[in-house]
Each structure stands twice: as structure tokens, then as C-alpha cells.
Write an enzyme that holds these catalytic residues in place. Structure first.
Site, PDB file in Angstrom:
ATOM      1  N   ASN A   1       0.878  -1.177   0.000  1.00 28.98           N
ATOM      2  CA  ASN A   1       0.000   0.000   0.000  1.00 28.98           C
ATOM      3  C   ASN A   1       0.914   1.225   0.000  1.00 28.98           C
ATOM      4  O   ASN A   1       1.506   1.559   1.010  1.00 28.98           O
ATOM      5  CB  ASN A   1      -0.881  -0.048   1.258  1.00 28.98           C
ATOM      6  CG  ASN A   1      -1.673   1.232   1.460  1.00 28.98           C
ATOM      7  OD1 ASN A   1      -1.791   2.057   0.556  1.00 28.98           O
ATOM      8  ND2 ASN A   1      -2.223   1.399   2.660  1.00 28.98           N
TER       9      ASN A   1
ATOM     10  N   LYS B   1       0.170   4.306  -0.217  1.00 29.64           N
ATOM     11  CA  LYS B   1      -0.399   5.518   0.375  1.00 29.64           C
ATOM     12  C   LYS B   1      -0.122   6.725  -0.535  1.00 29.64           C
ATOM     13  O   LYS B   1      -0.137   6.562  -1.750  1.00 29.64           O
ATOM     14  CB  LYS B   1       0.152   5.707   1.790  1.00 29.64           C
ATOM     15  CG  LYS B   1      -0.019   4.426   2.617  1.00 29.64           C
ATOM     16  CD  LYS B   1       0.248   4.597   4.075  1.00 29.64           C
ATOM     17  CE  LYS B   1      -0.020   3.271   4.787  1.00 29.64           C
ATOM     18  NZ  LYS B   1       0.133   3.354   6.232  1.00 29.64           N
TER      19      LYS B   1
ATOM     20  N   HIS C   1      -9.442   1.283   5.033  1.00 34.34           N
ATOM     21  CA  HIS C   1      -8.147   1.488   5.696  1.00 34.34           C
ATOM     22  C   HIS C   1      -8.331   2.546   6.789  1.00 34.34           C
ATOM     23  O   HIS C   1      -9.066   3.520   6.596  1.00 34.34           O
ATOM     24  CB  HIS C   1      -7.099   1.937   4.679  1.00 34.34           C
ATOM     25  CG  HIS C   1      -5.718   1.953   5.264  1.00 34.34           C
ATOM     26  ND1 HIS C   1      -5.285   2.963   6.084  1.00 34.34           N
ATOM     27  CD2 HIS C   1      -4.711   1.055   5.195  1.00 34.34           C
ATOM     28  CE1 HIS C   1      -4.050   2.690   6.489  1.00 34.34           C
ATOM     29  NE2 HIS C   1      -3.683   1.542   5.964  1.00 34.34           N
TER      30      HIS C   1
ATOM     31  N   GLU D   1      -6.713   4.930   7.657  1.00 34.38           N
ATOM     32  CA  GLU D   1      -6.423   6.307   7.252  1.00 34.38           C
ATOM     33  C   GLU D   1      -7.545   6.898   6.389  1.00 34.38           C
ATOM     34  O   GLU D   1      -7.543   8.092   6.110  1.00 34.38           O
ATOM     35  CB  GLU D   1      -5.072   6.364   6.521  1.00 34.38           C
ATOM     36  CG  GLU D   1      -3.908   6.167   7.497  1.00 34.38           C
ATOM     37  CD  GLU D   1      -2.618   5.686   6.853  1.00 34.38           C
ATOM     38  OE1 GLU D   1      -2.525   5.638   5.617  1.00 34.38           O
ATOM     39  OE2 GLU D   1      -1.699   5.336   7.614  1.00 34.38           O
TER      40      GLU D   1
ATOM     41  N   GLU E   1      -5.322  -4.781  10.820  1.00 30.83           N
ATOM     42  CA  GLU E   1      -4.322  -3.732  10.993  1.00 30.83           C
ATOM     43  C   GLU E   1      -4.593  -2.981  12.289  1.00 30.83           C
ATOM     44  O   GLU E   1      -5.420  -2.049  12.309  1.00 30.83           O
ATOM     45  CB  GLU E   1      -4.388  -2.753   9.830  1.00 30.83           C
ATOM     46  CG  GLU E   1      -4.056  -3.374   8.498  1.00 30.83           C
ATOM     47  CD  GLU E   1      -3.419  -2.350   7.562  1.00 30.83           C
ATOM     48  OE1 GLU E   1      -2.343  -2.652   7.040  1.00 30.83           O
ATOM     49  OE2 GLU E   1      -3.979  -1.262   7.376  1.00 30.83           O
TER      50      GLU E   1
ATOM     51  N   GLY F   1       2.513   2.387  10.650  1.00 33.16           N
ATOM     52  CA  GLY F   1       3.469   3.470  10.427  1.00 33.16           C
ATOM     53  C   GLY F   1       4.214   3.895  11.676  1.00 33.16           C
ATOM     54  O   GLY F   1       4.867   4.937  11.698  1.00 33.16           O
TER      55      GLY F   1
ATOM     56  N   SER G   1       3.483  -2.100  10.242  1.00 32.81           N
ATOM     57  CA  SER G   1       4.938  -2.187  10.416  1.00 32.81           C
ATOM     58  C   SER G   1       5.526  -3.551  10.048  1.00 32.81           C
ATOM     59  O   SER G   1       6.452  -4.032  10.702  1.00 32.81           O
ATOM     60  CB  SER G   1       5.334  -1.782  11.838  1.00 32.81           C
ATOM     61  OG  SER G   1       4.924  -0.440  12.094  1.00 32.81           O
TER      62      SER G   1
HETATM   63  P1  PGA Z   1       2.961   0.348   7.615  1.00 35.85           P
HETATM   64  O1  PGA Z   1       1.500   0.553   7.000  1.00 35.85           O
HETATM   65  O2  PGA Z   1       3.481  -0.948   7.053  1.00 35.85           O
HETATM   66  O3  PGA Z   1       3.743   1.532   7.155  1.00 35.85           O
HETATM   67  O4  PGA Z   1       2.796   0.268   9.084  1.00 35.85           O
HETATM   68  C1  PGA Z   1       0.620  -0.528   6.844  1.00 35.85           C
HETATM   69  C2  PGA Z   1      -0.691  -0.055   6.292  1.00 35.85           C
HETATM   70  O5  PGA Z   1      -1.178   1.008   6.728  1.00 35.85           O
HETATM   71  O6  PGA Z   1      -1.297  -0.703   5.415  1.00 35.85           O
END
Ligand code: PGA
Length: 265
Positions: free
Chosen positions: A9, A11, A95, A97, A182, A188, A228
Site C-alpha cells: 500500500n 499511500k 483502511h 487512514e 491492521e 506506520g 509495520s
Molecule cells: P505500515 O503501514 O506498514 O507503514 O505500518 C501498513 C498499512 O497502513 O497498510
């Protein structure tokens, strides 16, 4: 046997040129990979170019979000048909976000409450039905905030996200679903959910699916872990019986890291 799905992903990263360069570098790295499905989810602006770049490869493409109507006066939104048109086979829905863009967020709510109430499993559900109708394979994200985990509410929150987010789909549709667990606090942050706990929650999601859609659908659908994931922890996470892949953010931005995660599946 469930084939692990390793999804990147991106983003809000990469211009068209950077996206195409990445794909061209990734292709030879993963040309021999047989036991994993490889998915890249670029920004909307890079979808067409990435769709062209993956044509002679086994890399698949997904979008990071979708709207629930096929066309109309919805400024700024992208319809499921626009995604299949440029070559998407998958779409990420709900997601953390993006949860919150369509809900009622009241003044004074804590960020955790905003993420939950604003997140609206209802909008997730509408997007899911629209995506399936267009022939897209949905990846529905679920997960608890740190406040919810500390309050001992993680399982309850996740179960209700699964139940409400997936309401009204058939057993057959459930069987080809992907759910990404998640934990919001692990996205992140560099903080990973420890492997036994990630496996426990992914198993709990599969049990919830069995209750809702039957054991056979629950055994075929896939549960990804996200938050992560990096080359150093991917192998351990991906070797768990109920973790059928990873949704990777930060570590999907560099070819060597993403390729290493794909190869550890
Ligand atoms: P990250 O993001 O691997 O940077 O923690 C995962 C995600 O939000 O899909």
C-alpha cells in the site's frame, strides 16, 4: 491451500515516473516467485501507468479506496468501474487512514472515537458491495485503536467491524474475501503487534467469518496482517497458520524491502 497475498500500500507516495521505475525494478526480483500473490496499490494518479507496466508480469494492481456509486456528481471520488478500466483487480476498503471521511464526526470526540464512529462500517459495506458488483476483489481493513485495546475492547470492535462491514454478502463472496487485520497503533509507527497476538486475532477473525458465513467460506477466505511489516519480521508473521499475507505500507516503498517480504511468504 490459501495462497498468501503480499500487498504493498503506497499511500500518498510516488509520482508516475517513480511508480513505473519501481515496477520495472520489481519485475525481475519476483519473476520466480510461485507461492505468493503480489499486489501493488499505487495512488489513483499512477494507476493507469502502473496498469500498463505490470502487463507482462505476475504483479497485480489494486486501488487504495473506492466510492460506492458507478458515476454521478461526486466531486473527488473514483468509481469501481474506473478502477477496473485501468486494470485494478483489487481494492482496499476501510483502511484506518480513510475511515472517517464519510461519517459523523462530532466536535469534542477523541481521535480514537473519531476513527471509530467516523469510520462507519456502513460506508465500508457500501463500498464493498459496489466493488464486488464491479468484479473487484476487496481487501477490507479492520483493527482497533490503542485506547480500545487498553480498554479490553479489541476483539469486540474487530468482530463488529467484520459483521457490519461485510453485511449482506453471500457465502460464495465471503469465501473469496480478504480481511486485513491492521491494529491502528501499529500502522506506520514501527510498533508491530507481536506474532502470537497477531495470529490470535487473525484466527479470531476467521472464527467470526465461520459464524457468519460457514466453515467452508472461513477456510477459503484470507486474513492479512498489516502494521509495520518489514523484512525482519515478515517470515515469522507469514508462517502463522491464520496469517495469509501482509498489507505493507512503509516497507513497500523500496524494491529490495518489498521483494524480501514477498520472498519470505
Ligand atoms: P505500515 O503501514 O506498514 O507503514 O505500518 C501498513 C498499512 O497502513 O497498510
Amino acid at each position: 491451500m490459501r495462497v498468501p497475498l503480499i500487498a504493498g500500500n503506497w499511500k500518498m507516495h510516488k509520482t508516475v515516473g517513480e511508480a513505473v521505475d519501481f515496477i520495472n525494478q520489481l519485475k525481475p526480483e519476483v519473476a520466480d516467485v510461485k507461492n505468493a500473490e503480489i499486489l501493488i496499490c499505487p495512488t489513483f494518479t499512477a494507476l493507469y501507468a502502473v496498469g500498463q507496466a505490470i502487463k507482462d508480469s505476475k504483479i497485480e494492481m489494486g486501488a487504495q479506496d473506492v466510492f460506492w456509486n458507478t458515476k454521478g456528481a461526486y466531486t473527488g471520488e473514483i468509481s469501481p468501474l474506473m478502477l477496473t478500466d485501468v486494470g485494478c483487480t483489487y481494492v482496499i476498503i476501510g483502511h484506518s487512514e480513510t475511515r472517517g471521511r464519510f461519517g459523523v464526526v462530532e466536535e469534542g470526540m477523541t481521535p480514537a472515537l473519531q476513527a471509530y464512529f467516523g469510520g462507519t462500517d456502513e460506508s465500508v459495506n457500501k463500498k464493498l458491495h459496489a466493488a464486488i458488483a464491479a468484479g473487484l476483489k476487496p481487501i477490507v481493513c479492520v483493527g482497533e485503536t490503542l485506547a480500545e485495546r487498553n480498554a479490553g475492547k479489541a476483539d469486540e470492535i474487530i468482530q463488529s467491524q467484520v459483521k457490519n462491514g461485510l453485511a449482506g454478502i453471500t457465502q460464495e463472496q465471503a469465501a473469496s474475501m480478504v480481511i486485513a487485520y491492521e491494529p491502528v497503533w501499529a500502522i506506520g509507527t514501527g510498533e508491530t503487534c507481536d506474532t502470537p497476538e497477531a495470529e490470535r486475532v487473525c484466527g479470531m477473525i476467521r472464527k467470526t467469518m465461520a459464524t457468519l458465513f460457514g466453515e467452508s467460506a472461513a477456510q477459503s477466505m484470507r486474513v492479512q496482517y498489516g502494521g509495520s511489516v518489514k523484512p525482519a519480521n515478515a517470515k515469522e508473521l507469514l508462517s502463522q497458520p491464520n496469517i495469509d499475507g501482509a498489507l505493507v505500507g512503509g516497507a513497500a516503498l523500496k524494491v529490495p524491502d518489498f521483494a524480501a517480504i514477498v520472498k519470505s511468504a
